[in-house]
Motif scaffolding. Structure first.
Motif, PDB file in Angstrom:
ATOM      1  N   ASP A 171      33.465  15.795   7.934  1.00 47.72           N
ATOM      2  CA  ASP A 171      32.236  15.081   7.593  1.00 47.72           C
ATOM      3  C   ASP A 171      31.177  15.244   8.685  1.00 47.72           C
ATOM      4  OD1 ASP A 171      30.924  12.818   5.844  1.00 47.72           O
ATOM      5  OD2 ASP A 171      30.762  12.151   7.927  1.00 47.72           O
ATOM      6  N   LYS A 172      31.619  15.209   9.940  1.00 46.70           N
ATOM      7  CA  LYS A 172      30.679  15.395  11.042  1.00 46.70           C
ATOM      8  C   LYS A 172      30.058  16.781  11.012  1.00 46.70           C
ATOM      9  CE  LYS A 172      32.436  16.340  14.929  1.00 46.70           C
ATOM     10  NZ  LYS A 172      33.190  16.278  16.203  1.00 46.70           N
ATOM     11  N   GLN A 174      29.737  18.820   8.420  1.00 48.91           N
ATOM     12  CA  GLN A 174      28.870  18.955   7.255  1.00 48.91           C
ATOM     13  C   GLN A 174      27.547  18.236   7.483  1.00 48.91           C
ATOM     14  OE1 GLN A 174      30.612  17.392   3.688  1.00 48.91           O
ATOM     15  NE2 GLN A 174      28.859  17.914   2.392  1.00 48.91           N
ATOM     16  N   ARG A 175      27.592  17.068   8.079  1.00 52.22           N
ATOM     17  CA  ARG A 175      26.372  16.311   8.346  1.00 52.22           C
ATOM     18  C   ARG A 175      25.479  17.061   9.342  1.00 52.22           C
ATOM     19  NH1 ARG A 175      28.795  12.441  10.047  1.00 52.22           N
ATOM     20  NH2 ARG A 175      28.401  12.553  12.293  1.00 52.22           N
ATOM     21  N   TYR A 176      26.094  17.677  10.333  1.00 53.38           N
ATOM     22  CA  TYR A 176      25.317  18.425  11.314  1.00 53.38           C
ATOM     23  C   TYR A 176      24.685  19.669  10.696  1.00 53.38           C
ATOM     24  CZ  TYR A 176      24.295  21.622  15.118  1.00 53.38           C
ATOM     25  OH  TYR A 176      23.676  22.516  15.938  1.00 53.38           O
ATOM     26  N   GLU A 178      23.749  20.085   7.612  1.00 52.05           N
ATOM     27  CA  GLU A 178      22.619  19.657   6.783  1.00 52.05           C
ATOM     28  C   GLU A 178      21.405  19.333   7.648  1.00 52.05           C
ATOM     29  OE1 GLU A 178      24.075  16.407   4.550  1.00 52.05           O
ATOM     30  OE2 GLU A 178      25.321  17.639   3.208  1.00 52.05           O
ATOM     31  N   TRP A 179      21.644  18.624   8.760  1.00 50.07           N
ATOM     32  CA  TRP A 179      20.534  18.305   9.667  1.00 50.07           C
ATOM     33  C   TRP A 179      19.936  19.570  10.260  1.00 50.07           C
ATOM     34  CZ3 TRP A 179      20.206  19.442  14.884  1.00 50.07           C
ATOM     35  CH2 TRP A 179      19.141  18.858  15.575  1.00 50.07           C
TER      36      TRP A 179
END
Length: 303
Positions: A171-172, A174-176, A178-179
């Motif tokens: 999750d970390k 994937q979130r990075y 996207e950012w």
């Protein structure tokens, strides 16, 4: 390296400074508005896991009721400036089952209700093998931090340190990503908007004006007359506004001068009245002195 479009080095080989999750500790019994706002702001940048602390200060009914209140406020904050629900980290049902927490249990989703303590059960620590068993002793009994009936700390530790470790890491990452994609695309889109606007101002708008004039039968002389007439009206409006401003200033100056003259006249009258009063006081003083000088002479003549 992180801002490069064609990154050739994997982030696995680099020390990771990113935050996995945020454990947001909530005090028992009362949910403050500041906590709701902080969780809403933090959830925009990092996944949060609400944790209700000091569960041993609440009864079973109070803990269940307060936990449900926190869940309701996460779904509907009901505060100005916060739109939608507050996102928290969700563990998958399979991960929760591996941690010993059924997905249908009351504590399957955040917030977790936990007890923490620095006091260790010495008897359990001296057993073979030694057991680390934190607890809080009271006169009425003992609250055990790792007892599932007392606290959800054991489940939370199992999730974060073992069972859900890969899930949190994925999750970390994937979130990075996207950012990163969003921030790399922002300069290009901003430059594209500027170029389109510059092209419209320099080419498209003049061309549209010419086409509109041609379709409506505007000739050059007529357009020049319209421009001159507009400029004349604009000059007249500006001149009128300047004249009004000058007249208003002159009137204000005249009012100020008249007010100053009136104040000066009042001051002069006050000074004259003060001088007259001073002269009258001096005359009275002289009369009093003359009377005092005459009285001893009359008494001396009687004897």
């Amino acid at each position: 390296m992180e801002s490069a479009r064609d990154r050739c080095i994997d982030l696995i080989d680099v020390e990771d400074p990113r935050v996995d999750v945020c454990l947001y500790c909530l005090p028992p019994h009362r949910l403050r508005q500041n906590d709701v706002r902080y969780m809403a702001e933090l959830s925009k940048h990092v996944p949060i896991i609400p944790v209700i602390m000091k569960a041993d200060t609440m009864t079973i009914h109070e803990a269940q009721r307060f936990r449900q209140e926190v869940v309701n406020r996460l779904q509907n904050p009901a505060l100005s400036g916060i739109r939608g629900k507050i996102e928290v980290f969700r563990f998958s049902p399979t991960t929760m089952e591996r941690a010993g927490l059924p997905s249908s249990a009351a504590m399957s989703i955040p917030p977790f209700v936990v007890i923490a303590s620095n006091d260790i059960n010495q008897a359990a620590l001296q057993d073979e093998p030694p057991t680390y068993w934190p607890e809080r002793s009271y006169k009425w009994g003992t609250a055990e931090a790792f007892n599932p009936d007392h606290s959800g700390l054991l489940f939370l530790r199992s999730l974060l340190m073992a069972e859900a470790l890969e899930e949190v890491s994925v999750d970390k990452r994937q979130r990075y990503e996207e950012w990163r994609a969003q921030h790399l695309a922002t300069p290009f889109l901003a430059g594209l908007r500027r170029r389109v606007l510059r092209f419209a101002l320099a080419t498209a708008l003049p061309a549209a004006a010419v086409v509109f004039a041609a379709q409506n039968g505007f000739d050059r002389l007529r357009m020049q007359d319209c421009v001159k007439d507009g400029a004349r009206k604009l000059r007249e409006r500006v001149t009128g506004k300047k004249k009004k401003a000058a007249d208003a200033k002159s009137a204000a100056d005249a009012r100020a001068e008249s007010a100053a003259a009136a104040a000066l006249r009042e001051a002069e009258a006050a000074i004259m009245a003060a001088e007259q009063a001073q002269q009258a006081a001096l005359q009275e003083l002289q009369k009093g002195r003359q009377q005092q000088q005459q009285q001893p002479a009359q008494k001396k003549g009687w004897f």
